[in-house]
Design a protein around this motif. Structure first.
Motif, PDB file in Angstrom:
ATOM      1  N   THR A   1       8.384   6.305   3.748  1.00 34.81           N
ATOM      2  CA  THR A   1       7.362   6.821   4.462  1.00 34.81           C
ATOM      3  C   THR A   1       6.794   6.029   5.611  1.00 34.81           C
ATOM      4  O   THR A   1       6.118   6.351   6.299  1.00 34.81           O
ATOM      5  CB  THR A   1       6.147   7.417   3.751  1.00 34.81           C
ATOM      6  N   CYS A   2       7.818   4.868   5.875  1.00 38.93           N
ATOM      7  CA  CYS A   2       7.564   4.241   7.032  1.00 38.93           C
ATOM      8  C   CYS A   2       8.317   4.543   8.271  1.00 38.93           C
ATOM      9  O   CYS A   2       9.336   4.590   8.190  1.00 38.93           O
ATOM     10  CB  CYS A   2       7.740   2.787   6.716  1.00 38.93           C
TER      11      CYS A   2
ATOM     12  N   GLU B   1       2.171   3.080   8.641  1.00 34.16           N
ATOM     13  CA  GLU B   1       0.738   3.854   8.623  1.00 34.16           C
ATOM     14  C   GLU B   1      -0.273   3.290   8.035  1.00 34.16           C
ATOM     15  O   GLU B   1      -1.303   3.692   7.398  1.00 34.16           O
ATOM     16  CB  GLU B   1       1.073   5.213   8.035  1.00 34.16           C
ATOM     17  N   VAL B   2      -0.340   1.903   7.729  1.00 28.42           N
ATOM     18  CA  VAL B   2      -1.158   0.976   7.032  1.00 28.42           C
ATOM     19  C   VAL B   2      -2.473   1.098   7.920  1.00 28.42           C
ATOM     20  O   VAL B   2      -2.459   0.756   9.019  1.00 28.42           O
ATOM     21  CB  VAL B   2      -0.758  -0.344   6.687  1.00 28.42           C
TER      22      VAL B   2
ATOM     23  N   GLY C   1       8.339  -1.917  -0.163  1.00 26.61           N
ATOM     24  CA  GLY C   1       7.054  -1.888   0.629  1.00 26.61           C
ATOM     25  C   GLY C   1       6.522  -3.120   0.888  1.00 26.61           C
ATOM     26  O   GLY C   1       6.703  -4.202   0.383  1.00 26.61           O
TER      27      GLY C   1
ATOM     28  N   HIS D   1       3.680  -1.763   6.649  1.00 24.68           N
ATOM     29  CA  HIS D   1       3.933  -0.520   6.830  1.00 24.68           C
ATOM     30  C   HIS D   1       3.362   0.348   8.174  1.00 24.68           C
ATOM     31  O   HIS D   1       2.172  -0.028   8.698  1.00 24.68           O
ATOM     32  CB  HIS D   1       3.319   0.443   5.655  1.00 24.68           C
TER      33      HIS D   1
ATOM     34  N   PRO E   1       0.673  -1.301  -0.039  1.00 20.51           N
ATOM     35  CA  PRO E   1       0.057  -0.083  -0.089  1.00 20.51           C
ATOM     36  C   PRO E   1       0.710   1.326  -0.105  1.00 20.51           C
ATOM     37  O   PRO E   1       0.459   2.317  -0.682  1.00 20.51           O
ATOM     38  CB  PRO E   1      -0.836  -0.238   1.362  1.00 20.51           C
ATOM     39  N   ASP E   2       2.074   1.088   0.388  1.00 23.71           N
ATOM     40  CA  ASP E   2       3.062   2.425   0.328  1.00 23.71           C
ATOM     41  C   ASP E   2       4.366   1.922   0.519  1.00 23.71           C
ATOM     42  O   ASP E   2       4.942   0.881   0.704  1.00 23.71           O
ATOM     43  CB  ASP E   2       2.523   3.423   1.715  1.00 23.71           C
ATOM     44  N   HIS E   3       5.343   3.022   0.316  1.00 26.36           N
ATOM     45  CA  HIS E   3       6.753   2.790   0.382  1.00 26.36           C
ATOM     46  C   HIS E   3       7.444   2.833   1.713  1.00 26.36           C
ATOM     47  O   HIS E   3       7.043   3.419   2.446  1.00 26.36           O
ATOM     48  CB  HIS E   3       7.450   3.642  -0.618  1.00 26.36           C
ATOM     49  N   CYS E   4       8.625   2.384   1.740  1.00 25.52           N
ATOM     50  CA  CYS E   4       9.399   2.213   2.884  1.00 25.52           C
ATOM     51  C   CYS E   4       9.900   3.539   3.394  1.00 25.52           C
ATOM     52  O   CYS E   4       9.846   4.053   4.412  1.00 25.52           O
ATOM     53  CB  CYS E   4      10.775   1.362   2.788  1.00 25.52           C
TER      54      CYS E   4
ATOM     55  N   GLU F   1      11.763   2.608  -2.111  1.00 23.41           N
ATOM     56  CA  GLU F   1      10.526   2.400  -2.789  1.00 23.41           C
ATOM     57  C   GLU F   1      10.062   0.968  -2.549  1.00 23.41           C
ATOM     58  O   GLU F   1       9.144   0.535  -3.335  1.00 23.41           O
ATOM     59  CB  GLU F   1      10.579   3.055  -4.346  1.00 23.41           C
TER      60      GLU F   1
END
Length: 274
Positions: free
Chosen positions: A194-195, A235-236, A229, A233, A189-192, A227
């Protein structure tokens, strides 16, 4: 035991070489007798050609019938002292033909070692000229992390990774299981980057790589691309806006017990009144 030259010399076709001396080219039987003698008296195969050699010599080629030498040829080099002089045999060797089974080219051991080959207790010294490494003081202006240790010459690392070495590592990590093109990354759902569990590395690799610090993630403790993921994550969130309705009573119709009732006997008719 037949003699041979190793590594084998090249065998050229007639079209690639000049025409041999006619007297030497005609000495097929002289060459055949020499090949049979070298083969221990065993019969040899057909004559397959003759080639001119430097210095006025010529080489006759015969098929060999030796077990294990499929596609090889007896090569008999003949020469003479001039026109009209007797033809003599210079050497008799086995050479591989175009379809011969030959050993693979020798590869030095340091070029054969692959990632994962190093076992417990093994030692793998680096080549003194390894382009992946460079003297620490030579890289002080190329990597801020190196500059911190390069000021104390002799106390820090003797060598550090060169730009070539870092580029190779970056390509390998980018294309690996924890890069942006992996199956896990494409479905994340998102990239590292922003983790909250993403720990950036120092130096010139900082912009593109870090280490995963989430114990529940598949890349925990691994170098990951910014990039990359996964589903762990920080923020998932789960989408609970569309709950799945669940019936209060559920029937499992995959294991039904079927009972066949026993047939009921016909009732007796009452006797007729007199």
């Amino acid at each position: 035991m037949p003699t041979s030259n190793w590594p084998p010399r090249a065998v050229h076709t007639a079209a690639e070489t000049a025409a041999p001396d006619p007297e030497l080219a005609a000495a097929v039987e002289v060459a055949r007798a020499a090949a049979i003698e070298e083969a221990g008296g065993e019969p040899i195969g057909a004559h397959v050609g003759v080639e001119a050699e430097d210095g006025g010599a010529a080489t006759h080629l015969f098929e060999t019938n030796l077990p294990g030498y499929r596609g090889w040829r007896w090569a008999v080099t003949v020469a003479n002292a001039g026109a009209g002089e007797a033809v003599t045999v210079s050497e008799v060797v086995l050479l591989p033909g175009p379809d011969a089974l030959t050993a693979p080219s020798w590869v030095p051991w340091q070029n054969r070692v692959q990632a994962g080959d190093l076992g417990v207790g093994d030692l793998l010294p680096t080549n003194p000229g390894d382009i992946r490494l460079v003297q620490a003081y030579q890289s002080a202006d190329d990597d801020d992390a190196v500059a911190e240790v390069a000021t104390d010459i002799g106390l820090g690392r003797v060598r550090v990774m060169s730009r070539t070495g870092r580029d190779d590592a970056a390509d390998r990590w980018h294309d690996g299981d924890y890069g942006p093109e992996s199956d896990m990354a494409r479905s994340a759902p998102d990239h590292c980057g922003t983790c909250g569990f993403y720990l950036s590395v120092a130096g010139s690799m900082r912009a593109a790589f870090g280490v995963c610090g989430n114990e529940f993630a598949p890349a925990d403790g691994r170098v990951v691309h910014v990039e990359y993921g996964c589903g762990a994550h920080s923020e998932v969130e789960l989408d609970t806006s569309f709950p799945v309705p669940v019936s209060e009573l559920v029937y499992d119709d995959t294991t039904l017990d079927v009972e066949h009732p026993e047939p009921v006997a016909d009732a007796e008719e009452p006797a007729a009144e007199e």
